[in-house]
Every structure is written in C-alpha cells, then in structure tokens.
Design a protein around this motif. Structure first.
Motif, PDB file in Angstrom:
ATOM      1  N   ALA C  49      89.152  90.630 -31.499  1.00 16.00           N
ATOM      2  CA  ALA C  49      89.697  89.314 -31.170  1.00 16.00           C
ATOM      3  C   ALA C  49      89.772  89.094 -29.661  1.00 16.00           C
ATOM      4  N   ASN C  50      90.117  90.143 -28.899  1.00 17.05           N
ATOM      5  CA  ASN C  50      90.314  89.940 -27.467  1.00 17.05           C
ATOM      6  C   ASN C  50      89.074  90.233 -26.641  1.00 17.05           C
ATOM      7  N   GLY C  51      87.941  90.491 -27.315  1.00 15.68           N
ATOM      8  CA  GLY C  51      86.710  90.730 -26.572  1.00 15.68           C
ATOM      9  C   GLY C  51      86.786  91.957 -25.680  1.00 15.68           C
ATOM     10  N   HIS C  52      86.723  93.135 -26.278  1.00 20.60           N
ATOM     11  CA  HIS C  52      86.758  94.369 -25.505  1.00 20.60           C
ATOM     12  C   HIS C  52      85.356  94.949 -25.353  1.00 20.60           C
ATOM     13  N   GLY C  53      85.219  95.879 -24.411  1.00 25.46           N
ATOM     14  CA  GLY C  53      83.946  96.564 -24.208  1.00 25.46           C
ATOM     15  C   GLY C  53      83.787  97.763 -25.116  1.00 25.46           C
ATOM     16  N   VAL C  54      84.851  98.102 -25.862  1.00 23.27           N
ATOM     17  CA  VAL C  54      84.789  99.238 -26.777  1.00 23.27           C
ATOM     18  C   VAL C  54      85.121  98.753 -28.182  1.00 23.27           C
ATOM     19  N   GLU C  55      84.763  99.576 -29.174  1.00 23.52           N
ATOM     20  CA  GLU C  55      85.146  99.227 -30.542  1.00 23.52           C
ATOM     21  C   GLU C  55      85.532 100.490 -31.304  1.00 23.52           C
ATOM     22  N   LEU C  56      86.255 100.280 -32.390  1.00 21.08           N
ATOM     23  CA  LEU C  56      86.704 101.406 -33.201  1.00 21.08           C
ATOM     24  C   LEU C  56      85.767 101.534 -34.400  1.00 21.08           C
ATOM     25  N   VAL C  57      85.155 102.712 -34.578  1.00 17.78           N
ATOM     26  CA  VAL C  57      84.230 102.885 -35.704  1.00 17.78           C
ATOM     27  C   VAL C  57      84.611 104.119 -36.519  1.00 17.78           C
ATOM     28  N   GLU C  58      84.246 104.074 -37.793  1.00 20.45           N
ATOM     29  CA  GLU C  58      84.486 105.213 -38.673  1.00 20.45           C
ATOM     30  C   GLU C  58      83.177 105.965 -38.808  1.00 20.45           C
ATOM     31  N   LEU C  59      83.164 107.237 -38.487  1.00 21.94           N
ATOM     32  CA  LEU C  59      81.941 108.027 -38.632  1.00 21.94           C
ATOM     33  C   LEU C  59      82.308 109.496 -38.744  1.00 21.94           C
ATOM     34  N   GLY C  60      81.325 110.279 -39.222  1.00 21.43           N
ATOM     35  CA  GLY C  60      81.635 111.677 -39.477  1.00 21.43           C
ATOM     36  C   GLY C  60      82.792 111.699 -40.442  1.00 21.43           C
ATOM     37  N   ASP C  61      83.790 112.536 -40.201  1.00 18.61           N
ATOM     38  CA  ASP C  61      84.926 112.536 -41.112  1.00 18.61           C
ATOM     39  C   ASP C  61      86.132 111.872 -40.468  1.00 18.61           C
ATOM     40  N   GLY C  62      85.905 111.015 -39.463  1.00 18.19           N
ATOM     41  CA  GLY C  62      87.060 110.429 -38.803  1.00 18.19           C
ATOM     42  C   GLY C  62      86.774 109.129 -38.095  1.00 18.19           C
ATOM     43  N   TRP C  63      87.690 108.738 -37.226  1.00  7.75           N
ATOM     44  CA  TRP C  63      87.595 107.487 -36.478  1.00  7.75           C
ATOM     45  C   TRP C  63      87.429 107.791 -35.008  1.00  7.75           C
ATOM     46  N   GLN C  64      86.651 106.953 -34.338  1.00  5.71           N
ATOM     47  CA  GLN C  64      86.372 107.192 -32.936  1.00  5.71           C
ATOM     48  C   GLN C  64      86.207 105.864 -32.203  1.00  5.71           C
ATOM     49  N   VAL C  65      86.698 105.824 -30.947  1.00  2.00           N
ATOM     50  CA  VAL C  65      86.461 104.655 -30.097  1.00  2.00           C
ATOM     51  C   VAL C  65      85.149 104.904 -29.361  1.00  2.00           C
ATOM     52  N   LEU C  66      84.229 103.934 -29.416  1.00  3.95           N
ATOM     53  CA  LEU C  66      82.932 104.055 -28.744  1.00  3.95           C
ATOM     54  C   LEU C  66      82.666 102.762 -27.973  1.00  3.95           C
ATOM     55  N   THR C  67      81.828 102.867 -26.930  1.00  6.89           N
ATOM     56  CA  THR C  67      81.458 101.654 -26.192  1.00  6.89           C
ATOM     57  C   THR C  67      80.546 100.805 -27.055  1.00  6.89           C
ATOM     58  N   ARG C  68      80.547  99.485 -26.799  1.00  8.63           N
ATOM     59  CA  ARG C  68      79.665  98.597 -27.555  1.00  8.63           C
ATOM     60  C   ARG C  68      78.234  98.749 -27.045  1.00  8.63           C
ATOM     61  N   PRO C  69      77.257  98.690 -27.968  1.00  7.80           N
ATOM     62  CA  PRO C  69      75.866  98.980 -27.584  1.00  7.80           C
ATOM     63  C   PRO C  69      75.339  98.095 -26.444  1.00  7.80           C
ATOM     64  N   GLU C  70      75.807  96.848 -26.341  1.00 14.77           N
ATOM     65  CA  GLU C  70      75.192  95.956 -25.339  1.00 14.77           C
ATOM     66  C   GLU C  70      75.450  96.406 -23.901  1.00 14.77           C
TER      67      GLU C  70
END
Lengths: 180, 243, 180
Positions: C49-70
C-alpha cells in the motif's frame, strides 16, 4: 513513497555496508544529493509514521536501515529461549561414526559416508560434541576426533561403553582402518 | 538456437550449445518437423552424423555412441519382417521413450530456470549489523534412539568390505564395433579415448578392447602403439568397410 | 502496524534467510502461528500500500524480505550488490531430474541426460543444492542424491509440489510408447 525513495530503500537493504549519499545518488542519473537527502527523509518519516520495526539512521559516513533497539533485545531473548535445535541426519551420522570409531580422522569418516564432512565436523566441534584428541600417523598427520563429556551428557550416558553394541557394528565400524 | 550458416566453419562451436546427443537429436527432429513417434531414422542419422563431423575430443564418446545406435536402428529397420508378426517390436521404441523423457526434463529445467531467474532478481538483506551479538546456539534435543538410527543409516550406507557378489556383466562387443566403425567412417585415425569415455566401467573397457581386436582381425583397422604403455593409435585400413 | 507485526518485521530484517513461521512465533510468548500469519499479511499489505522498495515473500520453508525486481539493475550498476551466477543448462537439467526422481543415483541421471554428470553433481553438491541421501542397492552401492532446503530457497519455491506436475507438462510421458 516516491520512486526514488523506493529505489533507495531497496539499495540500502541489499547493500553489504552503510551507503554514503553520493553513492546513493549514483543509483539514479536524475538524482542529486539534495533529492537523495529529501528521499531519505521520506523513508525515515514513513518508518516512523506507520509504526515499523526498523528505522533509518545515519551513522559514520553512511545511511543504513537498522532494527529498532527494543526489538533487537526481543530477538536475542527469543533465540536464547528458542526450541531446542535438532541435529541434521548428516550430523547425527557423522557423530555416530565418531562415537563408535574414535579416534578417527576426517578422511576415514568421509570414506564411510561417501561425502565431504568438513562443515559438519566444524559445527559438531563448535557445539562441543566432538573434540580433537590427537593426530594420526601418515601423510600430513591428520587430526583425529573423539566425543566429549558433553556428548555423553546429551545422550544421558555415563560412559561410552553404555552405547549399545550391535554385533554388526563390530564388523563395519570397529574394523581396523585399512593399512595405507 | 540459430545454426551458424558459415559453411567453412566447423560445427564445434555449434555443438557446444547442445547439452548432449539427446538434445542435438531433439533439435534435429524439431528442425525437420518430423513426428517423434515415427522418426525417419535414415534421414535423422545422416543429419546427426553430419553435425558431429568435427567433435571436440572430450564429447566424442557420447555423441558417437548415439551415432552408432542410430546406425544400428537403421540397419534393424531394413531387415525384412512378416507383416502380421505380432511380436515385432519397433527398434525405435526405446529411443522414442528416452527422447520423450529427456524432453520432459528440458521442460522442467526451463521452468526451474525461470524460477531461479526470478529469485536472482531479488536481493536479500546483505548487511546484518546485529551479527556481532550473535546468540549462542540453541540447546540441543538429542535422543539415543536418534543416534542409533543414524548408526543404522551409516551401516546401510557404508560400503560392505567383502560381500560383493560378482555379477557377470554381458559384454557389448557388437555395440563397440558399431561405435568404432562410426568413428572410422568419420576420420582415418582415432585414439583409445575417442572410443571410450574416461569414466567407463570395466565391462565397457573390455568390450571396447575386444571390439578393436576383432576389427583388427577382420582387417578393418590397424592398431599401433609407439612405446610400451604409450597411447594407442587406431588407423582405418583402406579396405575397411564404411559404416 | 500492530506490535507483533513490528516485532516480526524487525526479526525478518535481522535475517538474511527465510524464517519459518514457528521460529517467528517463538519471538513472542503470546503469539500463535495463526496470529503470526495474520501479522505477516499486515506487513505484506503495508509494503504494497505504501509503495516500498522491498516486499515480503514466502519461499523455502519460511518468509523473507527481498528487494523488488525492478530495482535490481540499478543496484547492480551502482555496485552495491551483485546477482549470483546463473546456473548452466546442464546444471538445471541435472537438478530437474534429481528434484523429480529423488533419491536417484548418478548412473540413472546420466542415462536420462545421455552425458556424463560427475563434474556437475560435484559442483551442485558444493553449492549445497543437492545432498547425498543414502546409498542404493546393487553393484558398488551407488550414492543417491536429493535436493536440499537451499534448493527451494534459491528457486523461490515453497515446496517441491510447486514444480509442474507431470500431467501439466506439454510432453506427458506415457508408460509405453504408442504402438507404431
């Protein structure tokens, strides 16, 4: 947040060190140090206004995103109170070989398991379940490993002779190391 | 994957874009737009041989093995057969099965490649300022039962020192005769490692050796070793039969 | 964001690998897996909603904050972080076979690919994408390989079931080739 602020947030997150303003300005050909500083201000305000667990701080000659101090404590406490860790299957197998064949060198363990065990030996050693008990004969005088008192404690054993003896083990694991 | 049109250029460079003989074969089948269930073996084998004219030595064995197999299937298809022979099995069947299986693997690896690309385009947190206060490792949950089942796994994994059953492996001398003929059809001289890959099992080494001796006996090739234990030179005899 | 979400955000920022839900739940004695999952949803929505450069994704067996691909290209150009090397086609094929057929031995992989795979298996093992999971029956008791949790993590998969099923593939392998 505006596009430059998003880009800066991603860059600060991905960088392996605090980043100075001029390096941040290099991310976008249209950015100037002034617009970068303004965007950093927007990130800091966003973190504050929306109640985040992280904050943007300037330390030394660069900017960085840090977790807020009150949560650092909680994270550390939680790790101390974390559920007991289980050893991986590979670590248990390595430990089993050492328990029954000690003193034993890395090459011989790897011969039995068929794979490299360097990282596992290091981690078992860090956890104080094994220790170096001497050096073997032969090329390079390899380190020999054995189990520690903590190992006995973890498995509620008084001494190593309490480990169950399987007759088969006598053949495969207690066999004399091959002459080289 | 566009093939370089330069005719003077050898195919070595082009072959490096293939992951192996099955990949090359699939690409030929696609280029020729033929039905994978009804491969015109003679045509495909010809194309395959043309493509592998100038192989890099380290790939030779695997591609040549496939060339020999294609030629063998071609020969089998030429054998006369009774139209209502129910027991007749298409000699191409095994090859078709392997090609389909390999094509599936390619599809999955394309999918994996896309997933990896997606993950590669996102960075994780690189700098963790809290690393300095790394907490001690969590306590261990260990039970004797777990340790013993690890012992059991080790026992099952460990190489048994002396309990090998010696299983007679059938030698495939005919197969190697085909491979060697395919090599000598392409060039006048070859070496031992053109015939057999370095990691070959002993039954393959034996088969290759017997095949070489047999072909030498039949006068199709000549074997020469300049020095004791030196590398063996295989030379096509001019009277030798082409594959 | 609510207090639990802040705490989770701080913990996710403090880790450079995916964190499983149960580890996150251990951060707060009053949290349950359900409240943790709800709080994770709140973090993800806030980032969007607030337009961040990172996002929260679920992968492997957990959750991780990663940068957005763009933002990846700009970050790499500014030399603040570098993408890992791409795996070769041969490595991807080998991983695909192991992922679907595990536990599987080297001979069978080579049979399917039609080429020698020794060097690739060694390199995949060194990169911890595969591991030895046992030994097969038969001559020489061959090593059997399987994929690791890191494999899921590096391919942004949550679990192996996210790989396409055989019947979703364009070429569905029939048990018997069609009679010709």
């Amino acid at each position: 947040m505006n596009p430059l602020a998003r880009l800066l947030e991603a860059a600060l997150f991905a960088s392996n060190r605090p980043v100075p303003v001029d390096e941040l300005a290099a991310l976008d050909p249209e950015a100037s140090p002034a617009t970068v500083v303004a965007a950093l201000g927007e990130i800091r305000d966003t973190y504050q206004a929306n109640g985040h667990g992280v904050e943007l701080v300037e330390l030394g000659d660069g900017w960085q995103v840090l977790t807020r101090p009150e949560y650092t404590d909680a994270i550390e406490r939680a790790q101390l109170a974390a559920r007991p860790h289980r050893l991986s299957g590979a670590a248990l197998e390595t430990l089993a070989i050492i328990a029954y064949r000690q003193p034993i060198g890395r090459a011989e363990i790897e011969e039995i398991r068929g794979v490299n065990c360097g990282a596992i030996l290091k981690s078992l050693h860090e956890r104080a379940l094994i220790d170096v008990t001497g050096r073997g004969e032969g090329m390079g005088r390899p380190l020999l490993y054995g189990t520690t008192p903590l190992f006995l404690e973890q498995f509620a054993l008084r001494h190593l002779e309490e480990l169950p003896r399987a007759d088969e083990l006598a053949v495969t694991l207690r066999a004399e190391p091959r002459a080289i | 994957m566009t093939a370089p049109a330069n005719l003077g250029d050898p195919f070595v460079v082009e072959l490096q874009q293939f992951e192996g003989p099955l990949d090359l074969l699939l690409s030929l089948i696609r280029d020729e737009q033929v039905d994978i269930y009804d491969i015109p073996i003679a045509r495909i084998a010809e194309q395959f041989l043309a493509r592998i004219q100038t192989l890099a030595i380290d790939q030779a064995a695997e591609y040549l093995e496939m060339a020999a197999r294609l030629l063998r299937i071609k020969a089998q298809l030429l054998l006369p057969r009774n139209q209502d022979d129910e027991a007749w099995e298409d000699p191409r069947a095994e090859l078709v099965r392997r090609l389909l299986e390999y094509q599936q693997v390619r599809e999955i690896s394309d999918h994996l490649g896309r997933m990896a690309e997606d993950r590669r385009s996102r960075f994780a947190r690189a700098w963790l300022p809290q690393q300095a206060v790394e907490p001690p490792p969590a306590p261990l949950a260990l039970s004797l039962g777990e340790l013993l089942s690890a012992v059991d796994r080790v026992l099952r994994m460990a190489r048994e020192p002396h309990l090998h059953d010696v299983v007679p492996r059938p030698l495939d001398v005919d197969g190697f005769i085909g491979t060697i003929r395919a090599i000598l059809a392409l060039r006048a001289h070859a070496r031992w490692y053109d015939v057999i890959r370095p990691s070959a099992e002993s039954w393959e080494v034996l088969s290759a050796l017997l095949a070489l001796l047999e072909l030498a006996r039949r006068g199709e090739l000549r074997l020469r070793q300049a020095t004791p234990f030196g590398s063996m030179v295989i030379t096509r005899e001019s009277t030798g039969q082409a594959a």
